[in-house]
Design a protein around this motif. Sequence first.
Motif, PDB file in Angstrom:
ATOM      1  N   UNK A  54       1.100  -1.245  -0.129  1.00 16.11           N
ATOM      2  CA  UNK A  54      -0.021  -0.075  -0.418  1.00 16.11           C
ATOM      3  C   UNK A  54       0.880   1.116   0.272  1.00 16.11           C
ATOM      4  N   UNK A  55       0.500   2.296  -0.924  1.00 20.46           N
ATOM      5  CA  UNK A  55       1.175   3.655  -1.350  1.00 20.46           C
ATOM      6  C   UNK A  55       0.754   4.776  -0.213  1.00 20.46           C
ATOM      7  N   UNK A  56       1.341   4.014   1.631  1.00 22.51           N
ATOM      8  CA  UNK A  56       1.014   5.569   2.629  1.00 22.51           C
ATOM      9  C   UNK A  56       2.414   5.272   3.279  1.00 22.51           C
ATOM     10  N   UNK A  57       2.654   5.852   4.055  1.00 23.60           N
ATOM     11  CA  UNK A  57       3.974   7.017   4.175  1.00 23.60           C
ATOM     12  C   UNK A  57       4.288   5.326   5.454  1.00 23.60           C
ATOM     13  N   UNK A  58       4.827   4.988   6.036  1.00 24.58           N
ATOM     14  CA  UNK A  58       5.738   3.800   7.038  1.00 24.58           C
ATOM     15  C   UNK A  58       6.736   4.773   8.199  1.00 24.58           C
ATOM     16  N   UNK A  59       5.437   5.777   9.084  1.00 25.03           N
ATOM     17  CA  UNK A  59       5.985   6.114   9.390  1.00 25.03           C
ATOM     18  C   UNK A  59       5.871   6.201  11.332  1.00 25.03           C
ATOM     19  N   UNK A  60       6.620   6.418  12.355  1.00 26.32           N
ATOM     20  CA  UNK A  60       6.302   6.125  13.428  1.00 26.32           C
ATOM     21  C   UNK A  60       5.770   6.593  14.147  1.00 26.32           C
ATOM     22  N   UNK A  61       4.707   7.157  15.013  1.00 24.14           N
ATOM     23  CA  UNK A  61       3.746   8.342  15.623  1.00 24.14           C
ATOM     24  C   UNK A  61       4.801   9.570  15.685  1.00 24.14           C
ATOM     25  N   UNK A  62       5.658   9.406  16.961  1.00 25.97           N
ATOM     26  CA  UNK A  62       5.898  10.385  16.820  1.00 25.97           C
ATOM     27  C   UNK A  62       6.711  11.374  15.986  1.00 25.97           C
ATOM     28  N   UNK A  63       6.569  11.047  14.497  1.00 31.06           N
ATOM     29  CA  UNK A  63       6.662  11.611  13.022  1.00 31.06           C
ATOM     30  C   UNK A  63       5.784  11.912  12.829  1.00 31.06           C
ATOM     31  N   UNK A  64       4.806  11.530  12.753  1.00 31.03           N
ATOM     32  CA  UNK A  64       3.651  11.635  12.645  1.00 31.03           C
ATOM     33  C   UNK A  64       3.226  13.113  13.054  1.00 31.03           C
ATOM     34  N   UNK A  65       3.364  13.363  14.653  1.00 26.84           N
ATOM     35  CA  UNK A  65       3.279  13.906  15.371  1.00 26.84           C
ATOM     36  C   UNK A  65       3.605  15.175  15.175  1.00 26.84           C
ATOM     37  N   UNK A  66       5.122  14.935  15.308  1.00 26.21           N
ATOM     38  CA  UNK A  66       6.147  16.041  14.597  1.00 26.21           C
ATOM     39  C   UNK A  66       5.166  17.089  13.290  1.00 26.21           C
ATOM     40  N   UNK A  67       5.584  16.203  12.299  1.00 24.46           N
ATOM     41  CA  UNK A  67       4.865  16.711  10.942  1.00 24.46           C
ATOM     42  C   UNK A  67       3.751  17.618  11.334  1.00 24.46           C
TER      43      UNK A  67
END
Lengths: 522, 367
Positions: A54-67
């Motif tokens: 699936x073509x979605x970003x694979x990111x840890x939660x903390x990276x998403x929150x910072x983003x």
Amino acid sequence: MVELFRQAKWNEPLILEYPDKGLVGLNIQQVNPSIVEKVGGLKIPKGMVREKRINIPNLPEVVVVRHYTRLSQMSYGVDTGPVPLGSCTMKYNPRLAWDIAFDNRITALHPLQDERTVQGLLQMLFELQKWLANITGMDVCSLHPAAGAHGELAGVLTIRRYHELKGNLGLKREIVVPDSAHGTNPASASMAGFVTITVPTGEDGNVDFEALKSVVGDSTAGLMITNPSTLGLFEQRIIEIAELLHRYDALLYYDGANLNGIMGYARPGDMGFDIAHLNIHKTFSSPHGGGGPGAGVVCVKDRIVDEKRGVRLSDLVPGFIVVYDEETGLYKLREPGPYSVGLIKAFFGNVIPLVWAYVYIASLGPQGLRKAAEHAVMATNYFIKLVEGVKGLEIPFGRGRFRKHEVVLSASKLAEDTGVTAMDVAKGLLDAGFYAPTVYFPLIVKEALQVEFTEAETLENIERYAERLREISKIAYENPEVAKSWPSNTSVRLIDYVRGDHPKTLSPTWRVYVKRMRGELT
Amino acid sequence: MLVGFLVNPYAGLGGAIGFKGTNEEAIERALSLGYDLIAPRRAVEFLANLRGVNLRFIAGAGLMGEYELGQAGLSSLIERVVGERKTRTTREDTLKAAREMAGYGVDVLVFVGGDGTLKDIYEATRGAIPVLGVPSGVKVYSGAFAYTPREAARILEAYASGQASLVEAEVLDVDEDLLRRDVLDLRVYGVVKTIGVEGLLQPSKGLSNAFDDEENKLAIARYLFENMEGDAYYILGPGTTVKALRHFVKGELSLLGVDVVYAGSVLLKDTWEKPILDILSGHVKAYIVVSPIGRQGFIFGRGNQQISPRVLRLVKKDNIIVVATRRKVRELEYLRVYTGDEEIDARLRGYYKVLVDYGVYEVKKAI
């Protein structure tokens, strides 16, 4: 106090541009083998199994929150500072309304749930329907439409249905709109299949009645008008206009975007309007959805459409309506009947902003609503007094008349004298930590700056804003190069408007952006 | 950005002594009466108002641009000079300089002059490069002119900094001999590209202006075509907005003349009063489709004299269809009629529904 304004500037990529290092934010554990043994292996039909990753970003939660935190630091909203964005009625979001609307007893509900299990919510919506009918002087309201322009469409489709049921649709082809109207008015009319005719505004700020008379006739299906207008002026001949339209069996439609200027003081229903839409997310707090969706209620007068068949205008409105069944003592959803426009979205309506509106109205009460309108109007006229005499700024149309919820300044003289345009003035405001006004609208005002503080803004901020305008004018006359270089304190500097605005260069979605980068779009 | 800068130093001089244009005789007379040249002053005013943009110039020699750039302190921005330095320039010098500037591939040719100068530049370049007029002529009817030198500076700045795009404007000129006898005979000579600023900045609450003028014209023409009645004659006035119909009707339309369309096909191309009267004498159903000409908004009596008072007498006001792009209609305060026949003019004044987009009209008053 000298307030310095600086906006955060992060070199933040889009979430889709983050390098994919195979990180995950969610660790799904292997299923216990004993469970697999009991349940058996998963049997997913072949056609339903995803073959590619699936073509979605694979990111840890903390990276998403910072983003998203960084993006919010680069952004600006009602919770950061004043947003006197004309015609948008950017009120404060009362947190009380959030507390109630985000309670899981509301957020966890499902639209297909049995009505008997959601009586509390239905009661709120039923009462809201009645309150809004009362505030607008209409008889029946449908909470169904999802946004302001959606409410407009609902209204225009109701006009269409009205003429259709009377067998006149072949003749009734035209919708008349003043030239000060929101662009969505003619757009809604076009979407409903009507031809639109724009009539000019007179020097006094009212609709040019002679021009209106020259186009209203047998082919007129309706008139869409905002009152007070986008100039912040009350249409003084509204009764005459209503009479003229009704003489040709045309319906009068009220664009409720500017209701905040008269709420509790004057009602569209009493002015002769047949249909009104309301921007729940303007007049009743939750500015521009307040992070959620908007809601555009449509209300009608219960006038007779067809006596023989017993059809009334309230039978035409789209969507579900909450009714109270005296027999069972239960609230129910009434489905759209055979004469209705039908459904224009799935399910009921956007319930969260409707609950916000409920809380807003309930906490202010009738006197409070009047006070809100009063304060909004006072804020506008106080601001006008403060900016009177600022060199290069003028207030065209209806000279000397009091404004209601908003005022439109023209920087035409300033632009002529110094080359500093309304756009530059707006950027100068951004640079000082204010949100820009609505610019270049309404179209009839050259170099327009449309300012609406609402009742929520503090006097101090109104004064600071006016002071900044005075400062901008001074800089424009003394040092126009400086004014042309604004903004410098914001996260994004000057952009190329033509490229940013042209279908051939702008990228409205990630996919378009990728295709553009690959050179697949020319 | 590379800018061609061409001054017609004698433009506008005739006006000072009551001439309707500036011919040799006017120049002699004005100079002998001690009048100063107007255009160089306008040119310097324009240049002095330019600021904060990255411009390089190809200038006309001497008084044709080089001198004015020097006066404004901008000599260092001159990349090249074209033409000869002389005290008395003629039309030939304008033609030659314009042609050379086009050859050097300037991004825009800014000229100081009037309708006559624009006509010469159009003749030399055939619309190959965008132009912008700094008004200095006796007659400034074309849409390629800014209203003032200062405004011209703003427009050029906007273009150089990516805040303006190109639009089409008519090249108009007046018969000066007739004008001297108070007859305004305005003719459309062609179409040039110029810089459009109006309506470019997108109003956040208004309709999108993100489409360009040409798409707008196409939408207007499509609506017109789809709503044409099969048994009616359509008399089409000049101009690119009306003639966008060429994409829909069968047969060829003229751009600058008057054509007649019937049942979706071109019946008469570039016709005149007599054939039109012949058609109308049959008591047929007929519509006139016109677009306002130039900056003044004339719908009759200017640029389309083929649609004469005698023609207009035979067509009802309700059967006059006025079309204009949104940009153009926003620039106009009024529509104007001036056919020279007071009775006809009186009948044609009043409100018109101007077709500005697909199924979208704006009401404008004709005075």
